[in-house]
Design an enzyme around this catalytic site. Structure first.
Site, mmCIF file in Angstrom:
data_model
loop_
_atom_site.group_PDB
_atom_site.id
_atom_site.type_symbol
_atom_site.label_atom_id
_atom_site.label_comp_id
_atom_site.label_asym_id
_atom_site.label_seq_id
_atom_site.Cartn_x
_atom_site.Cartn_y
_atom_site.Cartn_z
ATOM 1 N N CYS A 161 -2.483 1.417 2.335
ATOM 2 C CA CYS A 161 -3.236 2.691 2.174
ATOM 3 C C CYS A 161 -3.817 3.274 3.287
ATOM 4 C CB CYS A 161 -4.275 2.293 1.011
ATOM 5 S SG CYS A 161 -5.267 3.632 0.561
ATOM 6 N N ASP A 218 3.031 7.666 -7.646
ATOM 7 C CA ASP A 218 1.813 7.959 -6.482
ATOM 8 C C ASP A 218 1.424 9.456 -6.409
ATOM 9 O OD1 ASP A 218 -0.283 7.962 -4.633
ATOM 10 O OD2 ASP A 218 0.555 6.510 -3.284
ATOM 11 N N HIS A 250 0.270 4.282 -6.741
ATOM 12 C CA HIS A 250 -0.447 3.934 -5.212
ATOM 13 C C HIS A 250 -1.115 2.411 -5.550
ATOM 14 C CE1 HIS A 250 -2.282 4.882 -1.459
ATOM 15 N NE2 HIS A 250 -3.302 4.438 -1.942
#
Length: 281
Positions: A161, A218, A250
């Protein structure tokens, strides 16, 4: 695991607190799918990493019976800091034969584990962390690893991330890194004082091949930006690769969250280990 100097009990308690015992408040409740990797056969725990005039807390893990310098993996945190998931990933990498070290890259700005909401975490802490600070602290982490059982000539980096974006930036920053693996790291965005460049801006400067792992579902990293990155890598002639998992969202490697996709996470993990070995880390 300790740094070059012994850490007394009170200092160790502080360090363990600093790197987030348990999971960050912002990710509660924890999903039943959370993976907990034991420390059997490992030397793992809090470490002190000198960085300029400050000492940066971190977490490191390596095989306890290692007889020589080990290949190194720098593990770059999610926005939640070095909480239990990141510590667990270090232990998994150690069981694969690496010295894995995760520096607490927000330590100057605050403690992310104590912030209760993601929006507050982003606005109140993460947005205040300059990329230049992160890159310098990762340099310091690599230097620490080289002096504490790691082979800095066989070093790789992975991140998740927020940390996935930093992988791309660091691969363009430090020519000593052999390989990078970026898990769902943002590729483009508006520049700011703290984040002046994005991964799409530095493709031509990449020193190391990067494997990017992304989710087709995502919404925060649309496939349009992933396609732009693929095209930019082709034009620059860089030996990097991007894999998209069509059914993954995600955070698909975050086994402690509802976004976890076991098939994509397991495939990505094996690809990561192969990528490191392929490129000399």
């Amino acid at each position: 695991m300790t740094s070059n100097r012994p850490i007394d009990a009170s200092r160790r308690d502080f360090l363990n607190s600093a790197v987030g015992v348990g999971f960050a408040l912002a990710v509660q409740p924890i999903a039943a799918s959370a993976i907990i990797t034991d420390g059997a056969g490992l030397s793992a725990g809090a470490v002190e990493i000198p960085t300029g005039p400050a000492i940066m807390p971190g977490y490191a893990a390596k095989p306890a019976a290692a007889s020589g310098p080990l290949p190194v993996v720098l593990v770059v945190q999610e926005i939640f800091g070095v909480h239990e998931h990141i510590r667990d990933l270090c232990r998994r990498l150690a069981k694969a034969g690496y010295l894995a070290v995760a520096p607490e890259l927000y330590f100057r700005q605050g403690d992310p584990s104590k912030v209760a909401s993601i929006s507050e975490l982003v606005s109140g802490l993460v947005s205040k962390v300059p990329d230049s600070q992160v890159l310098a602290d990762l340099d310091a982490t690599l230097a620490w690893a080289g002096g504490n059982g790691g082979d800095a000539k066989r070093a790789a980096i992975t991140g998740f991330c927020w940390g996935g974006r930093q992988v791309w930036l660091y691969a363009a920053h430090n020519p000593r890194i052999k390989a990078g693996v970026a898990w769902y790291g943002r590729l483009q965005g508006e520049p700011s004082a703290n984040t002046p460049r994005q991964p799409l801006d530095i493709v031509a400067q990449l020193h190391a091949p990067v494997l990017g792992l992304y989710g087709g579902l995502d919404k925060g990293i649309p496939l349009e930006s992933v396609d732009k990155m693929k095209a930019a890598l082709r034009v620059a002639g860089k030996p990097s690769e991007i894999v998209v998992y069509p059914e993954a969202d995600h955070g698909f490697n975050a086994d402690y969250r509802p976004s976890y996709n076991a098939a994509a996470a397991n495939d990505g993990w094996q690809r990561m280990l192969q990528w490191f070995k392929q490129h000399g880390a």
